[in-house]
Design a protein around this motif. Sequence first.
Motif, PDB file in Angstrom:
ATOM      1  N   PRO A 139       0.840  -1.206   0.000  1.00 39.80           N
ATOM      2  CA  PRO A 139       0.000   0.000   0.000  1.00 39.80           C
ATOM      3  C   PRO A 139       0.870   1.248   0.000  1.00 39.80           C
ATOM      4  O   PRO A 139       1.997   1.238   0.499  1.00 39.80           O
ATOM      5  N   ALA A 140       0.351   2.311  -0.563  1.00 43.10           N
ATOM      6  CA  ALA A 140       1.103   3.567  -0.650  1.00 43.10           C
ATOM      7  C   ALA A 140       1.557   4.041   0.726  1.00 43.10           C
ATOM      8  O   ALA A 140       2.629   4.620   0.874  1.00 43.10           O
ATOM      9  N   SER A 141       0.747   3.783   1.751  1.00 39.90           N
ATOM     10  CA  SER A 141       1.103   4.233   3.100  1.00 39.90           C
ATOM     11  C   SER A 141       2.281   3.462   3.687  1.00 39.90           C
ATOM     12  O   SER A 141       2.858   3.881   4.680  1.00 39.90           O
ATOM     13  N   ALA A 142       2.657   2.344   3.085  1.00 38.76           N
ATOM     14  CA  ALA A 142       3.802   1.560   3.568  1.00 38.76           C
ATOM     15  C   ALA A 142       5.098   1.967   2.882  1.00 38.76           C
ATOM     16  O   ALA A 142       6.159   1.471   3.213  1.00 38.76           O
ATOM     17  N   GLU A 143       4.993   2.860   1.907  1.00 37.79           N
ATOM     18  CA  GLU A 143       6.167   3.305   1.171  1.00 37.79           C
ATOM     19  C   GLU A 143       6.401   4.792   1.401  1.00 37.79           C
ATOM     20  O   GLU A 143       5.476   5.526   1.706  1.00 37.79           O
TER      21      GLU A 143
END
Length: 111
Positions: A42-46
């Motif tokens: 997910p974008a929030s993990a990057e």
Amino acid sequence: MKDGQWEDFWNAMDAMNKHKKQYAPIAVGEGDIELERELTKPASAEQVGGDHYTRLAIQPAEYNQRNGLGFCEASVVKYVSRHKHKNGRQDIEKAIHFLNLLLEIEYSTES
């Protein structure tokens, strides 16, 4: 789903599981069985450039979006959240600057 579509669906799922990849439906509706987009992190993990946001329990972007904050408020949250792990005093000064902008924009007509 219509007759036979469930079988097609489960066959597609089995094929994907054999490749050990996760997929998300692109279009799921009556008659649709499109499972083409591979899921990635997910974008929030990057994070591009550093880890000062991903190391937080709640990222400022998610907090700001979910709470409907405006640009100035969101900027304050962002700079205060990252100051210990990025630019220190400069981030606090940026947060203060955005608070001053918020006062000027929202409350300049009050006496």
